[in-house]
Design a protein around this motif. Structure first.
Motif, PDB file in Angstrom:
ATOM      1  N   MET A   1       0.845  -1.174   0.000  1.00 15.96           N
ATOM      2  CA  MET A   1       0.000   0.000   0.000  1.00 15.96           C
ATOM      3  C   MET A   1       0.890   1.236   0.000  1.00 15.96           C
ATOM      4  SD  MET A   1      -3.110  -1.071   0.052  1.00 15.96           S
ATOM      5  CE  MET A   1      -4.527  -0.869   1.045  1.00 15.96           C
TER       6      MET A   1
ATOM      7  N   GLU B   1      -8.196   3.509  -1.655  1.00 10.59           N
ATOM      8  CA  GLU B   1      -8.441   2.607  -0.537  1.00 10.59           C
ATOM      9  C   GLU B   1      -8.714   3.338   0.772  1.00 10.59           C
ATOM     10  OE1 GLU B   1      -8.695  -0.626  -1.160  1.00 10.59           O
ATOM     11  OE2 GLU B   1      -8.210  -0.205  -3.250  1.00 10.59           O
TER      12      GLU B   1
ATOM     13  N   LYS C   1      -3.446   0.637  -3.551  1.00 12.55           N
ATOM     14  CA  LYS C   1      -2.751  -0.649  -3.633  1.00 12.55           C
ATOM     15  C   LYS C   1      -1.566  -0.528  -4.579  1.00 12.55           C
ATOM     16  CE  LYS C   1      -6.587  -3.658  -2.513  1.00 12.55           C
ATOM     17  NZ  LYS C   1      -7.568  -4.619  -2.996  1.00 12.55           N
TER      18      LYS C   1
ATOM     19  N   ASP D   1      -8.587   3.662   6.412  1.00 17.36           N
ATOM     20  CA  ASP D   1      -8.905   3.113   5.100  1.00 17.36           C
ATOM     21  C   ASP D   1     -10.369   2.664   5.094  1.00 17.36           C
ATOM     22  OD1 ASP D   1      -9.019   0.633   6.393  1.00 17.36           O
ATOM     23  OD2 ASP D   1      -7.340  -0.234   5.285  1.00 17.36           O
TER      24      ASP D   1
END
Length: 142
Positions: free
Chosen positions: A1, A30, A48, A103
């Motif tokens: 991430m 995200e 991601k 997130d």
């Protein structure tokens, strides 16, 4: 991430343009947020694939200020003071939390000035928070 710090114009439509650019490229956000500080728009969003996000944004003329690794931590929402406790641990280890947000899975995302030291603190926190065998729920067998 990856966390991307993104410069946004402080005007109607700037965030929409950013979202459109990412959508056209098939890149999902995200987590994160956008803010106006001293008249300047800045966003921190979690991806991601930071490279794909950076490419999509820069291709649309949107300036990416920085791309950084993150720490991902789950706090015990039922226990007040969790944020203070983990932030204190980071501070005691000499780690400065520069950006913090959640997130889409309700996990805490931390962007810190020393990722290696921050990861040590985060990993230790995770081990300490994990339930022991004696605390695991008992499942009924049928």
């Amino acid at each position: 991430m990856k966390d991307l710090a993104i410069a946004l114009d402080n005007r109607p439509g700037a965030l929409a343009e950013m979202g459109d650019a990412l959508g056209r490229a098939g890149v999902s956000i995200e987590g994160g947020g956008a803010f106006v500080v001293n008249g300047q728009g800045v966003a921190h969003f979690l991806f991601k694939d930071g490279t794909a996000a950076r490419w999509a944004l820069e291709a649309a003329g949107i300036r990416v200020l920085e791309e950084r690794d993150v720490l991902v931590q789950r706090l015990n929402q039922g226990e007040p003071g969790q944020l203070g406790k983990i932030a204190r641990r980071m501070a005691e280890a000499g780690v400065n939390i520069e950006v913090l947000y959640s997130d889409h899975d309700h996990q805490l995302i931390l962007v810190v000035d020393d990722i290696a030291q921050g990861r040590k603190v985060s990993d230790a926190w995770t081990r300490e928070q994990a339930p022991t065998a004696s605390h695991k729920p008992i499942r009924n067998k049928r």
